[in-house]
Design a protein around this motif. Sequence first.
Motif, short mmCIF file in Angstrom:
data_model
loop_
_atom_site.label_atom_id
_atom_site.label_comp_id
_atom_site.label_asym_id
_atom_site.label_seq_id
_atom_site.Cartn_x
_atom_site.Cartn_y
_atom_site.Cartn_z
N GLY A 164 0.77 -1.24 0.00
CA GLY A 164 0.00 0.00 0.00
C GLY A 164 0.80 1.28 0.00
N ILE A 165 2.12 1.20 -0.19
CA ILE A 165 2.96 2.39 -0.22
C ILE A 165 3.01 2.93 -1.64
N ASP A 166 2.82 4.23 -1.79
CA ASP A 166 2.89 4.89 -3.09
C ASP A 166 4.36 5.16 -3.42
N VAL A 167 4.94 4.31 -4.27
CA VAL A 167 6.33 4.49 -4.70
C VAL A 167 6.31 5.28 -6.00
N ALA A 168 6.61 6.58 -5.89
CA ALA A 168 6.49 7.48 -7.04
C ALA A 168 7.72 7.49 -7.92
N GLY A 169 8.83 6.91 -7.45
CA GLY A 169 10.05 6.90 -8.24
C GLY A 169 11.14 6.11 -7.55
N ARG A 170 12.26 5.96 -8.27
CA ARG A 170 13.40 5.22 -7.74
C ARG A 170 14.66 6.07 -7.85
N ILE A 171 15.48 6.03 -6.81
CA ILE A 171 16.78 6.70 -6.81
C ILE A 171 17.85 5.61 -6.77
N PRO A 172 18.68 5.48 -7.82
CA PRO A 172 19.72 4.44 -7.82
C PRO A 172 20.74 4.67 -6.71
#
Length: 202
Positions: A164-172
Amino acid sequence: MKPQLENLVQTPIPTKHGEFILHYYSNTIDDKEHVALVKGDVADKERVPVRIHSECFTGDVLGSRRCDCGEQLDMAMQIIDKAGFGILIYLRQEGRGIGLLKKLQAYNLQDQGMDTVDANIHLGHLADEREYNIAALMLENLNVKSIELITNNPKKIEELQRLGIDVAGRIPVEAAAHEDNVGYLKTKAKKMAHMLFESKKS
């Protein structure tokens, strides 16, 4: 019944990457001491930089070069400091969830020729037994609206989204490869789908 956690203590922790507030949690899932390092105001914020870091005694504390964990921990704190706000969740699930004893046994198997995945399986475990339900509860407790996850692991993103977590993006967060860990990193990329060596691909 839904698992519960309680934010028992908050205290300032000055670091080389600036000051964080350390949140100590108790929970109804296990008896481990999971914590969150929080910089700045994260409540009701979107795209909060978040690192969910699983304990690695050998890498985080001793500076072992067999893995990239200690470097990733330091890099994540640097990323959060540069952003001016963010969260580093430190979960006590050593050795991708198999514990320190089994991890050290797996190291010996790796020295005999197995890779990190095959060694875990040989010991009767999965390649990765980590869980992120406590991390999701921490993020809910901290009232974060959405996050940018500091990770190379797509399965971690999928699991948080499932929770249920809104993961809006990824940081390498790709540490340098060297002779002591390049085999380990290549195995994570090949067998565990970690997004490593991306910059070196044509």
